[in-house]
Design a protein around this motif. Sequence first.
Motif, PDB file in Angstrom:
ATOM      1  N   PHE A  30       7.104  15.781  -9.937  1.00 26.67           N
ATOM      2  CA  PHE A  30       6.325  14.619 -10.336  1.00 26.67           C
ATOM      3  C   PHE A  30       5.107  14.528  -9.429  1.00 26.67           C
ATOM      4  CE2 PHE A  30       9.481  13.222  -7.288  1.00 26.67           C
ATOM      5  CZ  PHE A  30       8.819  12.318  -6.469  1.00 26.67           C
ATOM      6  N   VAL A  31       4.109  13.773  -9.879  1.00 24.30           N
ATOM      7  CA  VAL A  31       2.821  13.701  -9.197  1.00 24.30           C
ATOM      8  C   VAL A  31       2.583  12.281  -8.683  1.00 24.30           C
ATOM      9  CG1 VAL A  31       0.309  13.809  -9.523  1.00 24.30           C
ATOM     10  CG2 VAL A  31       1.788  15.600 -10.478  1.00 24.30           C
ATOM     11  N   ILE A  32       2.093  12.204  -7.446  1.00 22.35           N
ATOM     12  CA  ILE A  32       1.664  10.947  -6.832  1.00 22.35           C
ATOM     13  C   ILE A  32       0.185  11.088  -6.478  1.00 22.35           C
ATOM     14  CG2 ILE A  32       1.926   9.407  -4.855  1.00 22.35           C
ATOM     15  CD1 ILE A  32       4.364   9.277  -6.527  1.00 22.35           C
ATOM     16  N   ALA A  33      -0.626  10.090  -6.805  1.00 22.17           N
ATOM     17  CA  ALA A  33      -2.028  10.039  -6.372  1.00 22.17           C
ATOM     18  C   ALA A  33      -2.121   9.164  -5.137  1.00 22.17           C
ATOM     19  CB  ALA A  33      -2.908   9.483  -7.481  1.00 22.17           C
ATOM     20  N   ALA A  34      -2.952   9.554  -4.176  1.00 26.63           N
ATOM     21  CA  ALA A  34      -3.030   8.805  -2.923  1.00 26.63           C
ATOM     22  C   ALA A  34      -4.447   8.830  -2.370  1.00 26.63           C
ATOM     23  CB  ALA A  34      -2.060   9.362  -1.897  1.00 26.63           C
ATOM     24  N   ALA A  35      -4.896   7.691  -1.849  1.00 21.13           N
ATOM     25  CA  ALA A  35      -6.198   7.590  -1.178  1.00 21.13           C
ATOM     26  C   ALA A  35      -6.235   6.295  -0.395  1.00 21.13           C
ATOM     27  CB  ALA A  35      -7.352   7.638  -2.178  1.00 21.13           C
ATOM     28  N   GLY A  36      -7.115   6.252   0.572  1.00 18.57           N
ATOM     29  CA  GLY A  36      -7.405   5.035   1.305  1.00 18.57           C
ATOM     30  C   GLY A  36      -8.891   4.786   1.313  1.00 18.57           C
ATOM     31  N   ASP A  37      -9.307   3.581   1.760  1.00 19.63           N
ATOM     32  CA  ASP A  37     -10.724   3.265   1.948  1.00 19.63           C
ATOM     33  C   ASP A  37     -11.483   3.416   0.630  1.00 19.63           C
ATOM     34  OD1 ASP A  37     -10.656   3.259   5.136  1.00 19.63           O
ATOM     35  OD2 ASP A  37      -9.528   4.983   4.399  1.00 19.63           O
ATOM     36  N   ILE A  38     -11.214   2.492  -0.290  1.00 17.40           N
ATOM     37  CA  ILE A  38     -11.544   2.750  -1.692  1.00 17.40           C
ATOM     38  C   ILE A  38     -12.783   2.025  -2.205  1.00 17.40           C
ATOM     39  CG2 ILE A  38     -10.618   2.599  -4.045  1.00 17.40           C
ATOM     40  CD1 ILE A  38      -7.795   2.947  -2.773  1.00 17.40           C
ATOM     41  N   ALA A  39     -12.702   0.733  -2.449  1.00 21.73           N
ATOM     42  CA  ALA A  39     -13.713   0.050  -3.270  1.00 21.73           C
ATOM     43  C   ALA A  39     -14.754  -0.684  -2.428  1.00 21.73           C
ATOM     44  CB  ALA A  39     -13.035  -0.921  -4.233  1.00 21.73           C
ATOM     45  N   GLU A  40     -15.935  -0.116  -2.359  1.00 19.78           N
ATOM     46  CA  GLU A  40     -17.057  -0.871  -1.809  1.00 19.78           C
ATOM     47  C   GLU A  40     -17.561  -1.851  -2.871  1.00 19.78           C
ATOM     48  OE1 GLU A  40     -19.851   2.045  -0.234  1.00 19.78           O
ATOM     49  OE2 GLU A  40     -18.939   1.744   1.748  1.00 19.78           O
ATOM     50  N   GLN A  41     -18.467  -2.750  -2.490  1.00 20.44           N
ATOM     51  CA  GLN A  41     -18.947  -3.787  -3.399  1.00 20.44           C
ATOM     52  C   GLN A  41     -20.052  -3.231  -4.299  1.00 20.44           C
ATOM     53  OE1 GLN A  41     -19.850  -7.406  -1.295  1.00 20.44           O
ATOM     54  NE2 GLN A  41     -17.875  -7.474  -0.287  1.00 20.44           N
TER      55      GLN A  41
ATOM     56  N   THR B 257     -13.651   8.219  -8.189  1.00 19.31           N
ATOM     57  CA  THR B 257     -12.309   8.599  -7.725  1.00 19.31           C
ATOM     58  C   THR B 257     -11.233   8.036  -8.656  1.00 19.31           C
ATOM     59  OG1 THR B 257     -12.295   6.709  -6.185  1.00 19.31           O
ATOM     60  CG2 THR B 257     -12.982   8.848  -5.305  1.00 19.31           C
ATOM     61  N   ALA B 258     -11.529   6.884  -9.287  1.00 20.08           N
ATOM     62  CA  ALA B 258     -10.568   6.340 -10.261  1.00 20.08           C
ATOM     63  C   ALA B 258     -10.409   7.285 -11.447  1.00 20.08           C
ATOM     64  CB  ALA B 258     -11.020   4.964 -10.733  1.00 20.08           C
ATOM     65  N   ARG B 259     -11.491   7.955 -11.841  1.00 16.73           N
ATOM     66  CA  ARG B 259     -11.392   8.908 -12.951  1.00 16.73           C
ATOM     67  C   ARG B 259     -10.517  10.100 -12.568  1.00 16.73           C
ATOM     68  NH1 ARG B 259     -16.809   7.286 -14.059  1.00 16.73           N
ATOM     69  NH2 ARG B 259     -17.714   8.968 -12.796  1.00 16.73           N
ATOM     70  N   LEU B 260     -10.555  10.495 -11.289  1.00 18.41           N
ATOM     71  CA  LEU B 260      -9.669  11.571 -10.831  1.00 18.41           C
ATOM     72  C   LEU B 260      -8.203  11.160 -10.975  1.00 18.41           C
ATOM     73  CD1 LEU B 260     -11.488  12.656  -7.527  1.00 18.41           C
ATOM     74  CD2 LEU B 260     -11.491  13.866  -9.718  1.00 18.41           C
ATOM     75  N   VAL B 261      -7.897   9.928 -10.600  1.00 18.11           N
ATOM     76  CA  VAL B 261      -6.528   9.429 -10.728  1.00 18.11           C
ATOM     77  C   VAL B 261      -6.110   9.412 -12.193  1.00 18.11           C
ATOM     78  CG1 VAL B 261      -4.995   7.469 -10.330  1.00 18.11           C
ATOM     79  CG2 VAL B 261      -6.741   8.053  -8.625  1.00 18.11           C
ATOM     80  N   GLU B 262      -7.020   8.967 -13.037  1.00 17.40           N
ATOM     81  CA  GLU B 262      -6.717   8.888 -14.468  1.00 17.40           C
ATOM     82  C   GLU B 262      -6.389  10.261 -15.040  1.00 17.40           C
ATOM     83  OE1 GLU B 262      -8.450   5.879 -17.732  1.00 17.40           O
ATOM     84  OE2 GLU B 262      -9.929   7.270 -16.898  1.00 17.40           O
ATOM     85  N   GLN B 263      -7.110  11.274 -14.599  1.00 16.84           N
ATOM     86  CA  GLN B 263      -6.865  12.628 -15.084  1.00 16.84           C
ATOM     87  C   GLN B 263      -5.526  13.184 -14.594  1.00 16.84           C
ATOM     88  OE1 GLN B 263     -10.357  14.708 -13.698  1.00 16.84           O
ATOM     89  NE2 GLN B 263     -11.737  13.437 -14.942  1.00 16.84           N
TER      90      GLN B 263
ATOM     91  N   TRP C 264       0.210  19.636  -1.961  1.00 17.98           N
ATOM     92  CA  TRP C 264      -0.848  18.764  -2.459  1.00 17.98           C
ATOM     93  C   TRP C 264      -2.177  19.487  -2.572  1.00 17.98           C
ATOM     94  CZ3 TRP C 264       0.848  17.973   2.677  1.00 17.98           C
ATOM     95  CH2 TRP C 264      -0.114  18.115   3.670  1.00 17.98           C
ATOM     96  N   GLN C 265      -3.022  18.885  -3.363  1.00 20.39           N
ATOM     97  CA  GLN C 265      -4.440  19.275  -3.450  1.00 20.39           C
ATOM     98  C   GLN C 265      -5.285  18.052  -3.136  1.00 20.39           C
ATOM     99  OE1 GLN C 265      -4.543  20.689  -7.566  1.00 20.39           O
ATOM    100  NE2 GLN C 265      -4.781  22.792  -6.829  1.00 20.39           N
ATOM    101  N   TYR C 266      -6.402  18.295  -2.481  1.00 17.63           N
ATOM    102  CA  TYR C 266      -7.386  17.237  -2.309  1.00 17.63           C
ATOM    103  C   TYR C 266      -8.504  17.528  -3.300  1.00 17.63           C
ATOM    104  CZ  TYR C 266     -10.521  13.880  -0.054  1.00 17.63           C
ATOM    105  OH  TYR C 266     -11.353  12.811   0.210  1.00 17.63           O
ATOM    106  N   LEU C 267      -8.588  16.706  -4.334  1.00 15.63           N
ATOM    107  CA  LEU C 267      -9.542  16.935  -5.412  1.00 15.63           C
ATOM    108  C   LEU C 267     -10.857  16.238  -5.118  1.00 15.63           C
ATOM    109  CD1 LEU C 267      -7.219  16.476  -8.527  1.00 15.63           C
ATOM    110  CD2 LEU C 267      -7.771  18.584  -7.275  1.00 15.63           C
ATOM    111  N   GLY C 268     -11.946  16.998  -5.189  1.00 15.27           N
ATOM    112  CA  GLY C 268     -13.273  16.430  -5.003  1.00 15.27           C
ATOM    113  C   GLY C 268     -13.732  15.687  -6.248  1.00 15.27           C
TER     114      GLY C 268
END
Length: 521
Positions: free
Chosen positions: A258-269, A282-288, A502-506
């Motif tokens: 199974f796959v987990i998406a993970a990130a920190g320091d996300i939404a600037e204004q 980065t949200a589009r990466l999670v969606e994919q 894991w992979q770190y996707l750009g």
Amino acid sequence: MRRVAPLASVAVFALLAQPLTAASAPADSLLSQGKPVTTSSVEDNGLAGQFAVDGRPDTRWASAPGIDPQWLTVDLGGAAEVHQVVVRWEAAHATKYQVQLSANGSSWTDISSRSTGDGASDTHNGLTGTGRYLRIFGTERATEWGYSIWELEVYGVRAGGGDTTPPSVPTGLRVTGTTSSSASLAWTAATDNVGVAGYDIVRDGVVVATAAGTAYTDGGLAPSTGYDYTVRARDAAGNTSAPGNQVRATTGAGSGSFVIAAAGDIAEQCTASSSSCVHPKTARLVEQMNPLAVITMGDNQYDDAHLSDFRNYYDKTWGRFKAKTKPTPGNHETYSDPPLAGYKGYFGALATPQGKTYYSWDHGNWHFVALDSNESGKPGSEQAEWLKRDLAANRKGCVAAYFHHPRWSSGEHGHNTSSAGLWETLVANKTDLVLGGHDHHYERFKPLNAGGKADPDGTRSVIGGGGGASLYKVSANPAITEFAKSTHGVLKLTLTDSTYSWQYLGLDGKPVDSTPTYTCH
């Protein structure tokens, strides 16, 4: 006339009138070696309680770290007069502890104690207690770890002699079936002069269960893994046979990855209307990825993380995954007034699913621990004690933890001593993977020990702080870092019941870094 006793009678009377000398009294014997042991906890299976009475100087029992009190109990197999107890401590020793006896294993009487233990070998002489169960009850640790005993030796005389004959060795051990998480065993019954009371199931050198009959199914195993088993017989007096033949059981394949998406320091204004706004990308990466769950390592929303900010920015992008998000707070979440008000207001029950901003959850053979590195993780703190209890109760084969302030970092913030207590507890409990944010870059570390030194048996960690906030510089130390780059992206964790990678996707969806497949501890 005075009656005179015959000389033979006088001699016999004189002999009976004399107290027993040391030479005529029953000799003390070692009562504890190989006897059944129960403990309050163990640090891991390789440090189980039975290793404290196996007669070997290179094996030991160790309790879960950082928790008082802890105890180890040995069943002597019947009532015995205890005259001497020797406790050979490892470095993680007790400053204060009691030696206790019990007839039933529930009501205890102190027969000796130490209040200034120095970690050396303690010999308790001149004891006079009688009981079946002897317990070492530690009440004050000398170190931040737990209690650890190389060998416990109990000397005395079994009351009334008792049964000292062990059962015969059980034979014909065989594997009768396996699944991805269990192994079924059967064997031929042993015999005993009084009667066989049960059988110890020994997996990879550690007693994991006791069976009343001649069959047993061992559960909670990792898939696609080989386990070595033996069985030994036990009678009611606590005598044990030698182990029988050894067999290997290999579990079947797991239930898939199974796959987990993970990130920190996300939404600037900012919003998608600005080409420089990153969190929509980065949200589009999670969606994919279409992950099972989304992990956030803090600083979900900038700058002061008010509820209105969450609604205006984070919610419009990463908010699409809110229902399956397992969040943790960062320092920016504490800037709202009162602290964490926006974070708790936005995530609701997801922010405190177990009543605190730290919690745990499971999926498959994985145990996930979400921590709040804004709160103290020092030994004795509420969060530190909760973490120790949580890890001690875990029965999953793989463990991952995540929080905002990484213990080790080559970024602008550097190493975080504030999370040292959390890190040390996680390493001590063989955590497989720790994820962090705070520094806005990506960094993959070598397995590290509690002190941050490369160690093949250590814990792997990764910083995924490129979720959307402006990037920081990174200057890595090759002694501890395997890969580092200051670039935006999202971690895609691929997990099975016994492995992880894991992979770190750009932002272009291509891997910036891809790891090998690692096996859980």
